[in-house]
Design an enzyme around this catalytic site. Structure first.
Site, PDB file in Angstrom:
ATOM      1  N   SER A 143       0.846  -1.192   0.000  1.00 31.25           N
ATOM      2  CA  SER A 143       0.000   0.000   0.000  1.00 31.25           C
ATOM      3  C   SER A 143       0.880   1.239   0.000  1.00 31.25           C
ATOM      4  O   SER A 143       2.034   1.189   0.434  1.00 31.25           O
ATOM      5  CB  SER A 143      -0.883   0.006   1.258  1.00 31.25           C
ATOM      6  OG  SER A 143      -1.516   1.254   1.448  1.00 31.25           O
ATOM      7  N   TYR A 155      -1.253  -0.862  10.601  1.00 29.33           N
ATOM      8  CA  TYR A 155      -1.479  -1.091   9.176  1.00 29.33           C
ATOM      9  C   TYR A 155      -0.266  -0.654   8.361  1.00 29.33           C
ATOM     10  O   TYR A 155       0.230  -1.393   7.501  1.00 29.33           O
ATOM     11  CB  TYR A 155      -2.727  -0.331   8.723  1.00 29.33           C
ATOM     12  CG  TYR A 155      -3.109  -0.578   7.292  1.00 29.33           C
ATOM     13  CD1 TYR A 155      -3.823  -1.718   6.926  1.00 29.33           C
ATOM     14  CD2 TYR A 155      -2.775   0.339   6.286  1.00 29.33           C
ATOM     15  CE1 TYR A 155      -4.183  -1.943   5.607  1.00 29.33           C
ATOM     16  CE2 TYR A 155      -3.134   0.116   4.974  1.00 29.33           C
ATOM     17  CZ  TYR A 155      -3.841  -1.020   4.632  1.00 29.33           C
ATOM     18  OH  TYR A 155      -4.187  -1.248   3.322  1.00 29.33           O
TER      19      TYR A 155
END
Length: 250
Positions: A143, A155
């Site tokens: 990401s 994350y």
């Protein structure tokens, strides 16, 4: 139907019940990949499988929680039983925890790291012999979060770790004939984005500054994954491909 590029190249796609995972599963099916689709969401997984079967390929599903240490072995065994040695592994499953880093208790941190990063490592470990035998390909979903954002420390760490793990796998598995790459989506129109209003607000502001001034589509990410998993990318390994509208030009 897209040109068949994965005939007799069985695939595993985790996190296939919705969003980017669903789009990847459909894209690989459209290119002929017999697949095992994995997710915790049985209903969403069945919906994805129906769409993939419409492409005319053999599809099996497995409901599994990737935080379970036994899940990678179950997945590998189910995939081999259904399709034989696996040639394509797409580690897409991912969860998020929103909150200041001090709000990340151990359970929240462990869940994100276990599912987003550790499960990918364990799946590769379980499937090493398959991937070597088929001269296969690994594609991990990282990401743009590798740059770091407020409110999602676990994350961001998991995605940064996944990109680095990918490079290590490329080095170690290259002599086996196995390629490992990652795709790093930017702001993509998915349920995960919509479910985090604060992140959606950040996305709206930042997307306006991009060369391609819009959010991405799941199909665009899936196309990048399919390319990296195929022989079209036979000389590409250890790479992170940013599908981000130009964010990482910065």
């Amino acid at each position: 139907m897209t040109e068949a590029r994965f005939t007799q190249r069985p695939a595993i796609v985790t996190g296939a019940a919705r969003g980017i995972g669903r789009a990847i599963a459909i894209r690989l099916a459209s290119e002929g990949a017999p697949s095992l689709l994995v997710d915790r969401d049985a209903t969403g997984l069945a919906e994805t499988a129906d769409k993939c079967r419409g492409e005319g390929t053999a599809i099996e599903t497995l409901v599994a929680d990737l935080q379970d240490r036994a899940a990678p072995r179950r997945i590998a065994d189910a995939a081999r039983t259904a399709h034989g040695a696996i040639a394509v592994l797409v580690n897409n499953a991912g969860v998020e925890f929103r909150g200041n880093f001090t709000a990340h208790d151990d359970a929240a941190w462990d869940r994100v790291i276990d599912i987003n990063l550790s499960a990918a490592f364990r799946l590769v470990r379980e499937l090493t012999d398959d991937l070597a035998a088929t001269r296969g390909a690994i594609v991990n979903l990282a990401s743009v979060a590798v740059v770091g954002f407020a409110g999602q420390a676990a994350y961001d760490a998991s995605k940064g770790g996944l990109a680095t793990l990918t490079r290590s796998l490329a080095v170690e598995m290259g002599p086996m004939g196995v390629r490992a790459n990652s795709v790093a989506p930017g702001f993509v129109d998915t349920e995960m984005l919509k479910e985090a209003p604060d992140l959606a607000a950040v996305a709206e502001r930042l997307v306006a500054t991009l060369p391609i001034a819009r959010t991405g589509r799941v199909e665009e990410v899936a196309a990048a994954v399919a390319w990296l998993a195929s022989e079209r990318a036979s000389y590409v390994t250890g790479h992170t491909l940013f599908v981000d509208g130009g964010w990482m030009r910065r």
